[in-house]
Design an enzyme around this catalytic site. Structure first.
Site, PDB file in Angstrom:
ATOM      1  N   ASP A 185       9.672   2.861  -7.815  1.00  0.00           N
ATOM      2  CA  ASP A 185       9.092   2.550  -9.125  1.00  0.00           C
ATOM      3  C   ASP A 185       9.240   3.719 -10.082  1.00  0.00           C
ATOM      4  O   ASP A 185       9.637   4.820  -9.679  1.00  0.00           O
ATOM      5  CB  ASP A 185       7.604   2.153  -8.960  1.00  0.00           C
ATOM      6  CG  ASP A 185       6.794   3.188  -8.181  1.00  0.00           C
ATOM      7  OD1 ASP A 185       7.351   4.247  -7.810  1.00  0.00           O
ATOM      8  OD2 ASP A 185       5.595   2.959  -7.955  1.00  0.00           O
ATOM      9  N   ASN A 236      -6.603   1.770  -4.961  1.00  0.00           N
ATOM     10  CA  ASN A 236      -6.938   0.370  -5.257  1.00  0.00           C
ATOM     11  C   ASN A 236      -6.070  -0.607  -4.456  1.00  0.00           C
ATOM     12  O   ASN A 236      -6.085  -1.804  -4.708  1.00  0.00           O
ATOM     13  CB  ASN A 236      -6.790   0.092  -6.763  1.00  0.00           C
ATOM     14  CG  ASN A 236      -5.351   0.233  -7.247  1.00  0.00           C
ATOM     15  OD1 ASN A 236      -4.458   0.578  -6.473  1.00  0.00           O
ATOM     16  ND2 ASN A 236      -5.118  -0.031  -8.514  1.00  0.00           N
ATOM     17  N   HIS A 280      -2.733  -0.591  -4.285  1.00  0.00           N
ATOM     18  CA  HIS A 280      -1.395  -0.903  -4.791  1.00  0.00           C
ATOM     19  C   HIS A 280      -0.298  -0.381  -3.874  1.00  0.00           C
ATOM     20  O   HIS A 280      -0.455   0.624  -3.187  1.00  0.00           O
ATOM     21  CB  HIS A 280      -1.209  -0.473  -6.258  1.00  0.00           C
ATOM     22  CG  HIS A 280      -1.093   1.004  -6.507  1.00  0.00           C
ATOM     23  ND1 HIS A 280      -1.452   1.584  -7.701  1.00  0.00           N
ATOM     24  CD2 HIS A 280      -0.642   2.025  -5.732  1.00  0.00           C
ATOM     25  CE1 HIS A 280      -1.212   2.883  -7.655  1.00  0.00           C
ATOM     26  NE2 HIS A 280      -0.728   3.177  -6.465  1.00  0.00           N
ATOM     27  N   GLU A 326       0.023  -3.717  -8.653  1.00  0.00           N
ATOM     28  CA  GLU A 326      -1.410  -3.505  -8.773  1.00  0.00           C
ATOM     29  C   GLU A 326      -2.182  -4.727  -8.261  1.00  0.00           C
ATOM     30  O   GLU A 326      -1.590  -5.801  -8.061  1.00  0.00           O
ATOM     31  CB  GLU A 326      -1.748  -3.276 -10.256  1.00  0.00           C
ATOM     32  CG  GLU A 326      -1.105  -2.018 -10.856  1.00  0.00           C
ATOM     33  CD  GLU A 326      -1.820  -0.737 -10.472  1.00  0.00           C
ATOM     34  OE1 GLU A 326      -2.439  -0.651  -9.393  1.00  0.00           O
ATOM     35  OE2 GLU A 326      -1.760   0.222 -11.265  1.00  0.00           O
TER      36      GLU A 326
HETATM   37  P1  PGA Z   1      -0.371   9.519  -3.661  1.00  0.00           P
HETATM   38  O1  PGA Z   1       0.021   8.156  -4.388  1.00  0.00           O
HETATM   39  O2  PGA Z   1       0.596   9.705  -2.532  1.00  0.00           O
HETATM   40  O3  PGA Z   1      -0.189  10.559  -4.729  1.00  0.00           O
HETATM   41  O4  PGA Z   1      -1.778   9.376  -3.203  1.00  0.00           O
HETATM   42  C1  PGA Z   1       0.176   7.010  -3.644  1.00  0.00           C
HETATM   43  C2  PGA Z   1       0.237   5.799  -4.520  1.00  0.00           C
HETATM   44  O5  PGA Z   1      -0.436   5.765  -5.567  1.00  0.00           O
HETATM   45  O6  PGA Z   1       0.946   4.848  -4.157  1.00  0.00           O
END
Ligand code: PGA
Length: 219
Positions: A57, A120, A122, A127
């Protein structure tokens, strides 16, 4: 099916084994969690020429030259100098997403997807509420994601849930107490669109790699 490795001693050896066993196309994540994996992969002597990398992404819209862009992240951490990434400045996001999906197909589909998980639930920028059948698309980011990632923009371009689920093998990385509740929901909760990661319960080959804190609420 889950394999939960509760010590976070992920030394990238799984990925190296997969590459040696002909894993040719992989989706890779951005974020704090996978940095250790990338640093480890960089140290190893792997022939990346035969591997096609697709980043999951990007923030949208964003100049890829900005230090916080996922392009800058990939340039900094990926062991492979060549990688595919969505154009975060495209004027035509729909076309960009369609073409990315086609590129993945033309590469033979994903052998592996390595994922992080948001607090959350995702997966990439899918999302809560995202359709299970989504392909690569433009996503409106949740307020929680914007806050946690300190973003200025409100959108992302992301592989869809269906794109991710099409990977033959999935490895999800999570560490830290902040992820414990959502990991429990993803692994033990009901399948729920409001926790996109819960779809992984239906994938035939998923490994969650968790540190003790992220695994602390699991039964
Ligand atoms: P993070 O992000 O590895 O910085 O916790 C993970 C995500 O938001 O998918």
């Amino acid at each position: 099916m889950y394999k939960i490795i509760t010590s976070f001693d992920f030394n990238a050896s799984q990925i190296i084994d997969l590459i040696n066993n002909n894993c040719q196309t992989m989706a890779l994540p951005t974020g704090n969690t996978p940095i250790g994996m990338y640093l480890e992969l960089k140290k190893r002597n792997i022939d990346w020429k035969k591997v096609k990398v697709f980043m999951l992404d990007v923030n949208y819209p964003q100049n890829p030259a900005e230090p916080t862009s996922f392009y800058s992240f990939a340039q900094k951490y990926l062991p492979s100098k060549k990688f595919n990434i969505l154009n975060s400045q495209t004027k035509d996001p729909e076309k960009e997403c369609r073409e990315y999906e086609e590129k993945i197909k033309a590469a033979g589909g994903l052998d592996l997807a390595v994922l992080g998980i948001g607090e959350n639930g995702h997966l990439a920028y899918n999302e809560p509420g995202t359709d299970w059948k989504s392909l690569t698309h433009m996503a409106k980011l949740s307020l929680e994601t914007i806050k946690i990632n300190k973003l200025k923009m409100q959108y992302g371009l992301t592989m869809g849930i269906k794109t991710i689920m099409s990977a033959k093998k999935i490895i999800l990385l999570a560490k830290g107490a902040d992820k414990a509740a959502i990991v429990k929901r993803a692994v033990e909760g009901p399948m729920d669109k409001n926790c996109p990661a819960s779809i992984l319960q239906t994938h035939p080959d998923v490994t969650f790699i968790l540190d003790q804190e992220a695994a602390s609420l699991l039964k």
